[in-house]
Motif scaffolding. Structure first.
Motif, PDB file in Angstrom:
ATOM      1  N   ALA A  71       3.306   2.286   9.921  1.00 35.97           N
ATOM      2  CA  ALA A  71       3.935   0.965   9.796  1.00 35.97           C
ATOM      3  C   ALA A  71       5.334   1.093   9.204  1.00 35.97           C
ATOM      4  O   ALA A  71       6.276   0.420   9.641  1.00 35.97           O
ATOM      5  CB  ALA A  71       3.070   0.053   8.938  1.00 35.97           C
ATOM      6  N   CYS A  72       5.483   1.955   8.240  1.00 38.92           N
ATOM      7  CA  CYS A  72       6.778   2.145   7.588  1.00 38.92           C
ATOM      8  C   CYS A  72       7.797   2.732   8.569  1.00 38.92           C
ATOM      9  O   CYS A  72       8.929   2.244   8.662  1.00 38.92           O
ATOM     10  CB  CYS A  72       6.590   3.070   6.387  1.00 38.92           C
ATOM     11  SG  CYS A  72       8.126   3.513   5.569  1.00 38.92           S
ATOM     12  N   GLY A  73       7.384   3.768   9.283  1.00 42.39           N
ATOM     13  CA  GLY A  73       8.300   4.377  10.256  1.00 42.39           C
ATOM     14  C   GLY A  73       8.681   3.401  11.357  1.00 42.39           C
ATOM     15  O   GLY A  73       9.853   3.325  11.755  1.00 42.39           O
TER      16      GLY A  73
ATOM     17  N   LEU B 118       0.816  -1.216   0.000  1.00 38.60           N
ATOM     18  CA  LEU B 118       0.000   0.000   0.000  1.00 38.60           C
ATOM     19  C   LEU B 118       0.852   1.270   0.000  1.00 38.60           C
ATOM     20  O   LEU B 118       0.331   2.369   0.124  1.00 38.60           O
ATOM     21  CB  LEU B 118      -0.913   0.006   1.234  1.00 38.60           C
ATOM     22  CG  LEU B 118      -1.912  -1.147   1.323  1.00 38.60           C
ATOM     23  CD1 LEU B 118      -2.636  -1.117   2.654  1.00 38.60           C
ATOM     24  CD2 LEU B 118      -2.898  -1.096   0.162  1.00 38.60           C
ATOM     25  N   ALA B 119       2.154   1.113  -0.096  1.00 36.70           N
ATOM     26  CA  ALA B 119       3.065   2.260  -0.003  1.00 36.70           C
ATOM     27  C   ALA B 119       2.787   3.301  -1.092  1.00 36.70           C
ATOM     28  O   ALA B 119       2.727   2.960  -2.278  1.00 36.70           O
ATOM     29  CB  ALA B 119       4.500   1.767  -0.107  1.00 36.70           C
ATOM     30  N   ALA B 120       2.643   4.530  -0.676  1.00 43.41           N
ATOM     31  CA  ALA B 120       2.417   5.611  -1.647  1.00 43.41           C
ATOM     32  C   ALA B 120       3.627   5.826  -2.543  1.00 43.41           C
ATOM     33  O   ALA B 120       3.503   6.354  -3.644  1.00 43.41           O
ATOM     34  CB  ALA B 120       2.070   6.901  -0.906  1.00 43.41           C
ATOM     35  N   CYS B 121       4.794   5.392  -2.088  1.00 37.60           N
ATOM     36  CA  CYS B 121       6.023   5.617  -2.852  1.00 37.60           C
ATOM     37  C   CYS B 121       6.272   4.539  -3.903  1.00 37.60           C
ATOM     38  O   CYS B 121       7.264   4.615  -4.627  1.00 37.60           O
ATOM     39  CB  CYS B 121       7.220   5.710  -1.916  1.00 37.60           C
ATOM     40  SG  CYS B 121       7.411   4.261  -0.858  1.00 37.60           S
ATOM     41  N   ARG B 122       5.399   3.557  -4.008  1.00 32.01           N
ATOM     42  CA  ARG B 122       5.712   2.455  -4.921  1.00 32.01           C
ATOM     43  C   ARG B 122       5.703   2.891  -6.381  1.00 32.01           C
ATOM     44  O   ARG B 122       6.229   2.170  -7.230  1.00 32.01           O
ATOM     45  CB  ARG B 122       4.786   1.257  -4.683  1.00 32.01           C
ATOM     46  CG  ARG B 122       3.328   1.461  -4.991  1.00 32.01           C
ATOM     47  CD  ARG B 122       2.516   0.295  -4.410  1.00 32.01           C
ATOM     48  NE  ARG B 122       1.141   0.291  -4.819  1.00 32.01           N
ATOM     49  CZ  ARG B 122       0.187   1.070  -4.288  1.00 32.01           C
ATOM     50  NH1 ARG B 122       0.498   1.939  -3.336  1.00 32.01           N
ATOM     51  NH2 ARG B 122      -1.057   0.994  -4.715  1.00 32.01           N
TER      52      ARG B 122
ATOM     53  N   VAL C   3       5.255  12.941   0.021  1.00 27.73           N
ATOM     54  CA  VAL C   3       4.675  11.655  -0.401  1.00 27.73           C
ATOM     55  C   VAL C   3       4.310  10.845   0.844  1.00 27.73           C
ATOM     56  O   VAL C   3       3.217  10.291   0.947  1.00 27.73           O
ATOM     57  CB  VAL C   3       5.655  10.868  -1.299  1.00 27.73           C
ATOM     58  CG1 VAL C   3       5.072   9.517  -1.669  1.00 27.73           C
ATOM     59  CG2 VAL C   3       6.009  11.667  -2.545  1.00 27.73           C
ATOM     60  N   CYS C   4       5.213  10.797   1.813  1.00 25.21           N
ATOM     61  CA  CYS C   4       4.963  10.039   3.050  1.00 25.21           C
ATOM     62  C   CYS C   4       3.715  10.556   3.772  1.00 25.21           C
ATOM     63  O   CYS C   4       2.940   9.762   4.314  1.00 25.21           O
ATOM     64  CB  CYS C   4       6.163  10.122   3.989  1.00 25.21           C
ATOM     65  SG  CYS C   4       7.653   9.329   3.377  1.00 25.21           S
ATOM     66  N   HIS C   5       3.537  11.854   3.784  1.00 28.10           N
ATOM     67  CA  HIS C   5       2.413  12.406   4.532  1.00 28.10           C
ATOM     68  C   HIS C   5       1.065  12.029   3.911  1.00 28.10           C
ATOM     69  O   HIS C   5       0.045  12.093   4.586  1.00 28.10           O
ATOM     70  CB  HIS C   5       2.554  13.921   4.676  1.00 28.10           C
ATOM     71  CG  HIS C   5       3.597  14.303   5.687  1.00 28.10           C
ATOM     72  ND1 HIS C   5       4.325  15.468   5.608  1.00 28.10           N
ATOM     73  CD2 HIS C   5       4.049  13.668   6.786  1.00 28.10           C
ATOM     74  CE1 HIS C   5       5.173  15.521   6.626  1.00 28.10           C
ATOM     75  NE2 HIS C   5       5.026  14.441   7.353  1.00 28.10           N
ATOM     76  N   GLY C   6       1.074  11.621   2.667  1.00 28.40           N
ATOM     77  CA  GLY C   6      -0.157  11.141   2.043  1.00 28.40           C
ATOM     78  C   GLY C   6      -0.232   9.624   1.974  1.00 28.40           C
ATOM     79  O   GLY C   6      -1.089   9.079   1.288  1.00 28.40           O
ATOM     80  N   CYS C   7       0.658   8.974   2.674  1.00 28.78           N
ATOM     81  CA  CYS C   7       0.781   7.515   2.570  1.00 28.78           C
ATOM     82  C   CYS C   7      -0.059   6.823   3.648  1.00 28.78           C
ATOM     83  O   CYS C   7       0.048   7.151   4.830  1.00 28.78           O
ATOM     84  CB  CYS C   7       2.246   7.130   2.723  1.00 28.78           C
ATOM     85  SG  CYS C   7       2.527   5.360   2.662  1.00 28.78           S
ATOM     86  N   PRO C   8      -0.860   5.813   3.274  1.00 29.29           N
ATOM     87  CA  PRO C   8      -1.715   5.146   4.262  1.00 29.29           C
ATOM     88  C   PRO C   8      -0.950   4.255   5.238  1.00 29.29           C
ATOM     89  O   PRO C   8      -1.515   3.813   6.228  1.00 29.29           O
ATOM     90  CB  PRO C   8      -2.665   4.311   3.398  1.00 29.29           C
ATOM     91  CG  PRO C   8      -1.930   4.081   2.124  1.00 29.29           C
ATOM     92  CD  PRO C   8      -1.069   5.296   1.917  1.00 29.29           C
TER      93      PRO C   8
END
Ligand code: SF4
Length: 77
Positions: A45-47, A6-10, A36-41
């Motif tokens: 979890a990533c952090g 689900l990563a927005a950066c993919r 990009v991260c701030h809009g990532c669902p």
């Protein structure tokens, strides 16, 4: 399903998330990655993953490597 699915950066250029530094010209790149991260669902979890994995480099979960190191030091103090 893995959080990475689900990563927005993919769909972004991975280079964006690996600035060569954390000051000067790199600041603009970091802010673009952070946007990009701030809009990532899956930003939390990533952090969390980057902190647990001691990920050495790059912007993960809207945090730079230096910010993660500072966070770990504060947590350990
Ligand atoms: S928080 Fe940022 S680096 Fe992490 S998956 Fe989302 S967009 Fe990618």
């Amino acid at each position: 399903m893995n959080w990475r699915d689900l990563a927005a950066c993919r769909f972004e250029d991975p280079e964006l998330f690996f600035p060569i530094g954390e000051d000067g010209p790199s600041l603009r790149q970091i802010e673009q990655a952070r946007a990009v991260c701030h809009g990532c669902p899956v930003v939390t979890a990533c952090g969390d993953w980057a902190l647990r994995s001691d990920e050495y480099d790059g912007v993960w979960g809207a945090m730079t490597a230096g910010e993660r190191r500072a966070f770990r030091h504060r947590r350990e103090a």
